[in-house]
Design an enzyme around this catalytic site. Structure first.
Site, PDB file in Angstrom:
ATOM      1  N   CYS A  79      13.823   0.115  12.378  1.00  0.00           N
ATOM      2  CA  CYS A  79      13.312   1.033  13.393  1.00  0.00           C
ATOM      3  C   CYS A  79      11.952   1.520  12.877  1.00  0.00           C
ATOM      4  CB  CYS A  79      14.297   2.177  13.559  1.00  0.00           C
ATOM      5  SG  CYS A  79      13.949   3.254  14.940  1.00  0.00           S
ATOM      6  N   CYS A  91       0.800  -1.234   0.000  1.00  0.00           N
ATOM      7  CA  CYS A  91       0.000   0.000   0.000  1.00  0.00           C
ATOM      8  C   CYS A  91       0.833   1.284   0.000  1.00  0.00           C
ATOM      9  CB  CYS A  91      -0.948   0.011   1.196  1.00  0.00           C
ATOM     10  SG  CYS A  91      -0.110   0.130   2.779  1.00  0.00           S
TER      11      CYS A  91
END
Length: 174
Positions: A139, A119
């Site tokens: 991260c 997406c």
């Protein structure tokens, strides 16, 4: 000649108005506007249940609790993804505002952004300072993730198989 737009376009597109209604303001800013949530105070930073972390926009599996560890960065960190085919990585100089002189002086200022290939949602960044076996540190913003607890384990605390990967050992407040 290959169409470069096709290779970087997400597989699914979502209506921005629908996303604004469905998501919190922080989730929208992080996933759609490439912002970063506050460190140390986000939902999954100290989260230790066994299960899978999914893209909050399209629901595709991105990370598993078995590869999650405490990097001390203030954001959820993982040393691997569920499937490299589910992510897209690209160089990102936004941390220095595109200041070319700073980038020339210190090329390490260029980060690698990680987004959902399905997406296009911004997930976070990947760095080459993580633990073995990959040496990577994904991260990730909690705001870009949804969590599904393992049904077999009933969402118990996840215990990594290697003592070297115990994410909470020696970390104050973990």
């Amino acid at each position: 000649m290959p169409d470069i737009r096709k290779s970087i376009s997400p597989n699914k597109e979502f209506d921005k108005n629908e996303l604004k209604e469905r998501l919190t303001p922080t989730q929208y800013q992080v996933t759609q506007e490439h912002q970063t949530e506050k460190q140390f105070s986000n939902k999954y930073y100290k989260h230790r249940e066994a299960g899978v972390y999914k893209c909050i926009i399209c629901g595709i599996d991105q990370f598993t609790s078995k590869t999650k560890y405490n990097s001390g960065s203030g954001w959820p960190s993982f040393y691997d993804v569920v499937d490299k085919q589910n992510i897209r990585c690209r160089k990102d100089a936004s941390g220095v505002g595109g200041n070319l002189l700073r980038i020339i002086a210190d090329p390490s200022l260029i980060r690698t952004e990680v987004s959902c290939k399905e997406c296009g949602s911004h997930l976070g960044h990947v760095f080459e300072d993580g633990p073995k076996p990959t040496g990577l540190r994904y991260c990730v913003n909690s705001a870009s993730l949804d969590f599904k607890a393992d049904e077999v384990q009933g969402g118990d605390k996840d215990e990594p198989s290697s003592p070297a990967l115990l994410p909470w050992v020696g970390v104050v407040g973990w």
